[in-house]
Design an enzyme around this catalytic site. Structure first.
Site, short mmCIF file in Angstrom:
data_model
loop_
_atom_site.label_atom_id
_atom_site.label_comp_id
_atom_site.label_asym_id
_atom_site.label_seq_id
_atom_site.Cartn_x
_atom_site.Cartn_y
_atom_site.Cartn_z
N SER A 129 42.10 56.29 37.98
CA SER A 129 41.25 55.93 38.83
C SER A 129 40.01 56.52 39.21
O SER A 129 39.91 58.14 39.08
CB SER A 129 42.15 56.15 40.27
N SER A 177 38.35 56.37 41.87
CA SER A 177 38.11 56.38 43.33
C SER A 177 37.64 57.91 43.64
O SER A 177 36.97 58.04 44.64
CB SER A 177 39.26 55.90 44.21
N THR A 197 46.20 50.89 45.80
CA THR A 197 46.10 50.04 44.40
C THR A 197 47.38 49.61 43.88
O THR A 197 48.49 49.88 44.55
CB THR A 197 45.23 50.89 43.30
N LYS A 257 49.61 46.95 47.20
CA LYS A 257 48.93 46.63 48.60
C LYS A 257 50.08 45.69 49.56
O LYS A 257 49.55 45.70 50.77
CB LYS A 257 47.90 45.42 47.79
N ASN A 272 44.64 47.20 51.00
CA ASN A 272 44.10 48.26 50.23
C ASN A 272 43.32 49.42 51.02
O ASN A 272 42.88 50.25 49.99
CB ASN A 272 43.23 47.45 49.06
N ALA A 275 47.32 34.84 41.39
CA ALA A 275 47.67 34.37 42.68
C ALA A 275 48.33 35.52 43.30
O ALA A 275 48.96 35.69 44.45
CB ALA A 275 48.56 33.38 42.55
N GLY A 276 48.20 36.93 42.84
CA GLY A 276 48.58 38.16 43.54
C GLY A 276 47.98 38.81 44.42
O GLY A 276 46.84 37.94 45.07
N ASN A 290 47.62 30.08 37.82
CA ASN A 290 48.42 31.25 37.60
C ASN A 290 49.55 31.18 36.69
O ASN A 290 50.06 29.88 36.59
CB ASN A 290 49.14 31.56 39.10
N MET A 332 37.83 41.36 37.26
CA MET A 332 38.21 42.30 38.10
C MET A 332 38.24 43.60 37.40
O MET A 332 38.15 44.60 37.97
CB MET A 332 39.08 42.00 39.03
#
Length: 287
Positions: free
Chosen positions: A18, A20, A65, A69, A90, A133-134, A156, A228
């Site tokens: 990560s 973050s 993450t 979620k 999130n 589609a998650g 998906n 993404m």
């Protein structure tokens, strides 16, 4: 007034990769707000217990993450409209009292929209293909429809999951009344589908070096392919799109922008993101 740093973190599994902590520590330096921010590895069967322990130790907020979620959504009693629309959380916001209800929000959608705007991408009247589609797809579908594209196709691997996403979304606020929403399984994807203006890869395929199977007809020179995921090199999805003449973008900017929104929710101050974007991009290129 206490001078002890406020305690925050990001929770996931895996989590060692990560960025973050670097992002939020940079935001803290920029705004002069003393805080600590760490990466927390939660066992797959102990998300709630790990969060409870973090709160008991004085933690005031967590980014969440994969794969937690949906568990974060269930953990919260108080949820923002964005979280309710996404069905996923999130960002967790805690009060000083570890027994008080946690508030859950979802900043993925605003992060994506700000990054698309940063790249000068206009969505009004455009055709969008959303892959997956998650939780990631759920977090962005609402803001995408609110931008008034002409239509959005959700594709998906499991077509029923994609259809359920459309049904779930239809039960909420309805900015999509002027947008055509439809879904299909990747295996049933129309081979004669004409090119989209924007294709967003919200699947986890790039993390394992895979690319969703799509016909080349979905891409033309005007198409923007947005993954993404991000890494030290373009993803397989980005390479696939670039080889067919599309403009390919990764999700690094989305990561920074959704983090900035989380920082704002916690601190009431919105940080500058341009320098953080540049710093992360430079680090990736040097890796």
């Amino acid at each position: 007034m206490s001078t002890h740093p406020k305690i925050y973190g990001v929770i996931g599994n895996p989590i060692s990769h990560s960025r973050s902590p670097l992002i939020h520590q940079t935001f803290a330096q920029q705004t002069g707000i003393p805080l600590t921010y760490s990466a927390i590895l939660a066992p797959l069967d102990s998300f709630a217990a790990t969060v409870d322990r973090f709160r008991a130790e004085g933690g005031l907020g967590l980014n969440v993450t994969v794969p937690f979620k949906h568990e974060a959504f269930a953990y919260c009693i108080d949820r923002s409209e964005r979280a309710l629309q996404a069905g996923a959380v999130n960002t967790l916001i805690f009060s000083q009292d570890p027994q008080a209800p946690a508030r859950g929000d979802n900043t993925d959608g605003v992060g994506l929209m700000r990054d698309l705007a940063y790249h000068g991408i206009e969505l009004t009247g455009k055709r969008i293909l959303l892959l997956g589609a998650g939780g990631a797809a759920r977090g962005v579908l609402g803001p995408l429809t609110a931008a008034h594209p002409a239509n959005i196709l959700v594709a998906n691997r499991n077509g029923e999951t994609a259809k359920q996403l459309i049904l779930d979304f239809g039960a909420g606020p309805k900015p999509q009344d002027i947008v055509t929403l439809c879904a299909c399984a990747l295996a049933d994807f129309p081979r004669d589908e004409v090119a989209f203006d924007l294709i967003i890869n919200a699947t986890s395929a790039s993390l394992s070096g895979e690319c969703p199977s799509l016909p080349d007809t979905v891409l033309q020179g005007h198409t923007i392919a947005y993954d993404m995921a991000y890494g030290t090199a373009p993803t397989v999805f980005m390479d696939w799109a670039s080889a067919r003449g599309a403009r390919a973008l990764d999700g690094l900017g989305m990561l920074v922008e959704q983090a900035a929104e989380s920082f704002y929710l916690w601190q009431g101050v919105y940080p500058q993101t341009e320098l953080v974007r540049a710093r992360l991009r430079a680090e990736l290129h040097s890796s």
